[in-house]
Every structure is written in C-alpha cells, then in structure tokens.
Design an enzyme around this catalytic site. Structure first.
Site, short mmCIF file in Angstrom:
data_model
loop_
_atom_site.label_atom_id
_atom_site.label_comp_id
_atom_site.label_asym_id
_atom_site.label_seq_id
_atom_site.Cartn_x
_atom_site.Cartn_y
_atom_site.Cartn_z
N ALA A 179 0.82 -1.21 0.00
CA ALA A 179 0.00 0.00 0.00
C ALA A 179 0.85 1.27 0.00
CB ALA A 179 -0.94 -0.01 1.20
N TYR A 189 1.70 -14.40 2.55
CA TYR A 189 2.71 -15.19 3.24
C TYR A 189 3.76 -14.19 3.74
CZ TYR A 189 0.32 -19.08 1.13
OH TYR A 189 -0.66 -19.99 0.76
N ARG A 190 3.40 -13.53 4.86
CA ARG A 190 4.24 -12.45 5.36
C ARG A 190 4.60 -12.62 6.83
NH1 ARG A 190 -0.18 -7.86 4.36
NH2 ARG A 190 1.64 -6.49 4.31
N ASN A 237 -7.17 1.92 5.50
CA ASN A 237 -6.76 0.68 4.84
C ASN A 237 -6.98 -0.56 5.71
OD1 ASN A 237 -5.87 0.12 2.23
ND2 ASN A 237 -3.98 1.28 2.48
N ALA A 254 -15.85 11.19 -3.74
CA ALA A 254 -15.13 11.39 -2.48
C ALA A 254 -15.53 12.73 -1.89
CB ALA A 254 -13.63 11.34 -2.70
N GLY A 260 -5.44 -1.47 -5.64
CA GLY A 260 -4.51 -0.36 -5.83
C GLY A 260 -5.17 0.98 -6.09
N ASP A 302 -4.83 3.41 -3.07
CA ASP A 302 -3.47 3.93 -2.94
C ASP A 302 -3.22 5.01 -3.99
OD1 ASP A 302 -3.11 1.96 -0.99
OD2 ASP A 302 -2.35 0.53 -2.47
#
Length: 337
Positions: A50, A119-120, A183, A248, A271, A274
């Site tokens: 991000a 997988y972090r 987020n 927004a 994405g 971001d």
C-alpha cells in the site's frame, strides 16, 4: 493546511523527499489473465504494498517520493528495490535483514473479486519498530504517509506508527504533515488478535490527513454517512471519505467538498485507493485547492482501475491540467478513458 518547505540534506545539493511512505512491500505472484489461480500453469511476478504504491504514484506524478521499510536479503528484495528505483522512488533508507525473508502474496482472480493470499508472517518488514521514527529522512520530509496495513502487520510495526502519529508534539508547524490511510485489512487483524476498530480510530484521529472508505468506516465503526465519519475522526484537520464509484467527500478547514468519481471501466480495483491517496497528496504538495486535490485523486484512481497492476502509469501533466480545468458538468460527463 500548510506544508513545511523542502529542506536540503546537510553538505549535499540533493533535496530530500517531499513524501516518505512507510510500510511493507512484498513480491506479488499473479496469473497472466483473469482465470482462477488453480487453473494457471504460469505466474508472473510484480511487487505490491500500500505505502510503496503511494510512493510510486507520487513519483509518477512528478514528485520526490521515498519508501522506508525493511527487506530480506533475497531475490524478492532485489526485485522490489530495482522496480521502485526504476519508478523514481528513493529507497536509500531501506534496511536489509539477513535473517528474515521478504514477504510474498498471491492474487487469485474470481468472477466477483480478486482474492489475495499473504505469506508475510515473520517477514523482515514485520520487525520494523519505533526506533525507525528517529531517522532523518522522516524528520526532513514535507509529508510522511502511513497506512493501517502497517499497523496490522505486527506489534512492533504498530508501535512505529504510534511513535510517528501519537509521539508528535502537536500538529501545527512541528515537523512533517502526517497522512494516514485507514486501509482496514480484516485478515491481518484477526491474526494479530487486536481490536482493529479501536486501534485504527486512535491512529486516524492523530493524523493531519485521513483517507477512509465509507464502506470500511461502516464495517469498523458502524458509521456510514460521510458527515458522521468526519465527526467521528475529529480532531483530524483533513478527512477524505472515499465512496467507490460515487465519489469522495473531504472535510478541510471547516469546508465540506464532494467531487464525483470519473466513469471508468474497471479491470481490477486493487490499488485504486493507494492511487487516490497519491493523487490527493500530489495536489497538497502543489498547493492546489480542495476540488483539484480530489480530482487528482480520482484521476490517479481511474488509472489504477484500468489495469491489473497494483501500480498504474499515472496520467501526464497535460492530461491532469486539462481535467482540472473542466467545469463540474464536464468533469462528471466524460466517457470512460
């Protein structure tokens, strides 16, 4: 909101970054087309995170952006550093951990949405801690950009965000402006066993600029209306509530401003948030009015929606200037680009 002027590094003619983005970036493995992951024989590799997505977006819009994190000493890390450098992002402050790996995630396209598998656990970035808050690159920036993803990665990462947000001596005139994208990533918070709603609310209220999706605010805090969300996040000086394809709404200096989204054919939504943050922050750096900041956010988000890549090619200055000059009716009317 006023920004500090861009300082220069001592004994150097090179200016420091306008914006420093802090958080984890991973290698991304994804299918080359829209078929489900289980049907694929070949995967392509990219990068995704991000905060680095925001840094790339800002660099693509012509601003000096840096990314701060930790990576393993492995091929994934070298790919991340090479790609961010190629996109114009300063990675000189990134630390290498010889003992822990770089995180990896997989994208699985589906008919309704793209799912991600992370997988972090135990990654190099998960060992970031509050000591990083003392680095000169952060003190010298005009804006420091953070997100709730980093807060969910590990306890030490959460302490880093607390140091950057809660450890400041007030807001006005002291150090960089700090922006925070909520987020919310529910799966990461479940693994932490921490109350995401409370943690993210405390961090958001301490920021100078807050980005939050209307849907995630409703999920987190049971607050669905933009006006109520802005009130909940007070005393944050600037709150930007994103409502997907609708538009927004920002709340800045006591003024409420709504700008509709651009009609855009959606290839993949990953994405887009971001990219919106990158566009809005570019407008802040350029000292644009609030309507133009929101429009820049929408233009950048539309670029992200039209690609499967986490980081899109940003619109050119000629395109953004043309779109910013449109009247409100013309802005809302263009055919998908």
């Amino acid at each position: 909101m006023s920004l500090p002027s861009t300082p220069h590094v001592a004994d150097s003619q090179e200016p420091v970054a306008d914006v420093v983005c802090v958080g984890e970036t991973m290698a991304v493995l994804s299918p080359p087309d829209a078929r489900p992951f289980a049907e694929q024989a070949v995967l392509s590799m990219a990068i995704g995170g991000a905060e680095s997505n925001v840094a790339c977006g800002l660099a693509g819009l012509g601003h000096r952006a840096a990314w701060l994190s930790r990576l393993g000493d492995d091929p994934f890390a070298r790919r991340i550093l090479a790609e961010l450098t190629a996109r114009g992002v300063d990675v000189s402050a990134v630390e290498t951990d010889p003992e822990r790996p770089t995180g990896v995630y997989f994208k699985d396209p589906g008919p309704d949405r793209t799912r991600t598998h992370y997988y972090r656990g135990g990654s190099a970035a998960s060992r970031m801690g509050p000591e990083l808050a003392r680095l000169p690159v952060l003190r010298q920036a005009r804006i420091v950009h953070l997100s709730g993803v980093a807060a969910a990665v590990s306890d030490s990462c959460a302490r880093l965000l607390e140091a950057l947000l809660l450890g400041r001596e007030g807001r006005a005139g002291r150090g960089p402006v700090v922006s925070f994208d909520v987020n919310h990533r529910p799966a990461l918070w479940r693994d932490r066993g921490t109350d995401a709603a409370r943690s993210l609310l405390v961090l958001a209220r301490a920021a100078d600029i807050v980005f939050v999706g209307r849907d995630e605010a409703e999920e987190l805090w049971g607050t669905a209306l933009p006006d109520d969300i802005a009130a909940l996040l007070a005393p944050a000086p600037v709150v930007v509530v994103k409502d997907a394809e609708h538009g927004a709404t920002s709340y800045a200096d006591g003024v409420r401003m709504f700008v509709p989204s651009l009609p855009t054919k959606v290839v993949e939504p990953v994405g887009a948030g971001d990219a919106f943050a990158a566009g809005y922050l570019a407008g802040v750096l350029e000292d644009r009015d609030e309507r133009s900041r929101l429009r820049l956010g929408h233009l950048a988000a539309a670029a992200a929606l039209r690609t499967r890549d986490d980081v899109p090619v940003m619109p050119t200055r000629a395109e953004t200037d043309r779109c910013l000059a449109l009247d409100d009716d013309a802005w809302a009317a263009p055919a998908p680009r």
